[in-house]
Enzyme design. Structure first.
Site, short mmCIF file in Angstrom:
data_model
loop_
_atom_site.label_atom_id
_atom_site.label_comp_id
_atom_site.label_asym_id
_atom_site.label_seq_id
_atom_site.Cartn_x
_atom_site.Cartn_y
_atom_site.Cartn_z
N GLU A 88 -7.89 -5.39 5.36
CA GLU A 88 -7.79 -5.05 3.94
C GLU A 88 -6.66 -5.81 3.25
O GLU A 88 -6.78 -6.20 2.10
CB GLU A 88 -7.59 -3.54 3.78
N ARG B 272 -11.25 15.41 7.87
CA ARG B 272 -12.06 15.85 6.72
C ARG B 272 -13.47 16.23 7.15
O ARG B 272 -14.05 15.61 8.04
CB ARG B 272 -12.18 14.73 5.68
N ARG C 64 -2.62 -1.95 -3.50
CA ARG C 64 -3.84 -1.21 -3.28
C ARG C 64 -3.82 0.04 -4.18
O ARG C 64 -2.84 0.77 -4.19
CB ARG C 64 -3.94 -0.78 -1.82
N GLY D 274 -9.91 8.04 8.18
CA GLY D 274 -10.94 8.27 7.16
C GLY D 274 -12.16 7.47 7.58
O GLY D 274 -12.02 6.48 8.30
N GLY E 142 -14.16 2.17 14.99
CA GLY E 142 -15.27 1.20 15.06
C GLY E 142 -14.92 -0.01 15.90
O GLY E 142 -15.77 -0.55 16.62
N ASN F 220 0.88 -1.17 0.00
CA ASN F 220 0.00 0.00 0.00
C ASN F 220 0.91 1.22 0.00
O ASN F 220 1.47 1.59 1.02
CB ASN F 220 -0.88 -0.05 1.26
N HIS G 231 -12.70 2.92 0.20
CA HIS G 231 -12.68 1.92 1.29
C HIS G 231 -13.42 0.65 0.88
O HIS G 231 -13.85 -0.13 1.74
CB HIS G 231 -13.37 2.43 2.57
N ASP H 168 -7.64 12.27 16.84
CA ASP H 168 -7.69 10.93 17.43
C ASP H 168 -8.78 10.90 18.50
O ASP H 168 -8.78 11.72 19.42
CB ASP H 168 -6.31 10.61 18.05
P1 AMP Z 1 -7.43 3.63 11.27
O1 AMP Z 1 -7.43 4.73 10.24
O2 AMP Z 1 -8.42 2.55 10.97
O3 AMP Z 1 -6.05 3.10 11.59
O4 AMP Z 1 -7.96 4.31 12.64
C1 AMP Z 1 -7.19 5.27 13.33
C2 AMP Z 1 -8.06 5.95 14.37
O5 AMP Z 1 -8.65 4.97 15.25
C3 AMP Z 1 -7.32 6.88 15.31
O6 AMP Z 1 -7.16 8.17 14.76
C4 AMP Z 1 -8.25 6.92 16.53
O7 AMP Z 1 -9.22 7.94 16.37
C5 AMP Z 1 -8.95 5.59 16.50
N1 AMP Z 1 -8.52 4.69 17.57
C6 AMP Z 1 -7.49 3.83 17.57
N2 AMP Z 1 -7.41 3.17 18.75
C7 AMP Z 1 -8.44 3.63 19.52
C8 AMP Z 1 -8.90 3.35 20.84
N3 AMP Z 1 -8.30 2.45 21.61
N4 AMP Z 1 -9.98 4.03 21.26
C9 AMP Z 1 -10.59 4.94 20.48
N5 AMP Z 1 -10.20 5.24 19.23
C10 AMP Z 1 -9.14 4.59 18.75
#
Ligand code: AMP
Length: 393
Positions: free
Chosen positions: A381, A238, A90, A209, A329, A9, A179, A279
């Site tokens: 993914e 975003r 990807r 995202g 999620g 990726n 996605h 975050d």
């Molecule tokens: P991803 O783009 O799927 O890697 O998701 C990243 C985002 O997941 C981060 O910016 C956080 O907002 C959220 N995240 C990761 N770990 C946690 C956690 N333990 N609790 C709440 N949010 C989380």
């Protein structure tokens, strides 16, 4: 020795990779090259429980991949013995041209290049990964898997903007989604776990995202991302849905250029713009400290989720399964609870005990007997890309 696929990726200044055994569904190694082209680069390579880090300069993507291949030989697993049968790449934007994975040929590369204006932040970086990958691993087939492919089944009513038809056609303005690999993987996993095919599903991919999709019997019928990944849900940085007239307003009254507004909407908005943090963990910390702006930010985030859940239930004429996936999620039980609050009238409810905590496995979080099965399904993914690559070769 089982067959493996190297999944790449490639981003504008980074390369993520994983060596996947698609049959077993496991990763034998994974890693990340960051800060390509900067004074000090960063490579992190994980194989089993061993993590190796390097901080040397990474001149360009070719140099990065070359260093990664050397790491495989040095700390393992040795690629020469890993049974690599394909490399899976990807690619974000496949336009109307690709409804599934494709074997990389010069023609395919040219088409991805031609589609770059639709994904200027992503397709050129993806192409760089394909180019250096083919150079360094010339003896195995390379396969491209598109983020947009799963959404080629969108009905015209969902894919078409109410824009002058000639303009839309001339400039390929329509809703492509993104996605898709994750939405496809998660909806298929939900059907597999529940042992049912003809389901009406909503998938909420909430990472940095974020996107929602409506899937009927395994086919996507709507999704929240549009021409680009800017449309739809509130994301880490975003805006998601916003009145397009905000662009005219800022251009005319704030003297901002189109590039500045692009940067504002894509990189300085969403949770980051509302709360100062992209975050969710930091947003929760601010809320616990009594930051009212952060509270409003989270409310805007979950309100948008409820709007999409309601509208997709309407679009499908019902709802059987609602799944949460990706960083937020899978990990954030507060977001999951607030996203479905008040949706009992649709049959959507969750059991607080089942919902509590982070989930590493597919988990049902609705109570027994609930009309809608609410689940958390960790996305994968890389595995999905590896399996699609295998299906082609
Ligand atoms: P991803 O783009 O799927 O890697 O998701 C990243 C985002 O997941 C981060 O910016 C956080 O907002 C959220 N995240 C990761 N770990 C946690 C956690 N333990 N609790 C709440 N949010 C989380």
């Amino acid at each position: 020795m089982s067959a493996t696929v190297l999944v790449i990726n490639s981003g504008s200044s980074s390369i993520k990779y994983q060596l996947v055994d698609p049959d077993a569904g496991t990763a034998l190694a994974s890693g990340l090259v960051e800060r390509i082209g900067e004074d000090a680069g960063h490579i992190e390579h994980k194989a089993g429980s061993t993590k190796t880090e390097r901080h040397d300069r990474v001149a360009d993507h070719g140099d990065g991949l070359r260093q990664v291949l050397a790491l495989f030989e040095e700390v393992g697993p040795a690629l020469s013995e890993a049974g690599i049968v394909a490399v899976g790449h990807r690619v974000v934007q496949g336009g109307k041209e690709f409804a599934g994975p494709a074997l990389v040929t010069d023609d395919v590369v040219a088409t991805i290049e031609r589609l770059a204006p639709l994904a200027p932040l992503h397709n050129p970086a993806n192409l760089t990964g394909i180019r250096v990958g083919r150079e360094l691993l010339p003896d195995v087939p390379h396969v491209v898997v598109f983020d947009t492919a799963f959404f080629q089944t969108l009905p015209d009513a969902a894919a078409t903007y109410a824009l002058d038809r000639e303009v839309a056609e001339k400039y390929s303005v329509r809703r492509y989604g993104a996605h898709g690999t994750s939405h496809q993987y998660v909806s298929a996993k939900a059907a597999e776990v529940l042992g049912r095919d003809s389901l009406k599903q909503i998938v909420l991919h909430l990472g940095n995202g974020a996107s929602a999709s409506a899937v009927v019997g395994g086919k996507a019928v709507d999704t929240s991302m549009g021409l680009t990944p800017l449309e739809g849900l509130v994301m880490g940085t975003r805006t998601g849905d916003i009145d397009p007239a905000v662009v005219f307003h800022l251009k005319r009254n704030a003297g901002m250029s189109v590039d500045e507004i692009d940067d504002l909407f894509n990189k300085r908005s969403g949770l980051k713009g509302l709360t100062g943090e992209n975050d969710l963990r930091e947003v929760h910390r601010l809320i616990a400290e009594g930051d009212t702006g952060a509270r409003v930010g989270l409310d805007v985030y979950t309100y948008r989720l409820r709007k999409y859940i309601g509208s997709y239930a309407a679009v499908m004429g019902g709802l059987d399964v609602l799944s949460f996936t990706a960083g937020v999620g899978e990990n954030d039980d507060i977001v999951r609870a607030e996203a479905v609050a008040g949706l009992e009238f649709l049959g959507v409810e969750i059991d607080p005990e089942r919902n509590a905590g982070r989930k590493k496995e597919p988990t049902v979080i609705s109570p027994d007997g609930a009309k809608v099965t609410v689940m958390v399904i960790p996305t994968n993914e890389e595995l999905a890309i590896a399996r699609q690559a295998m299906s082609l070769i």
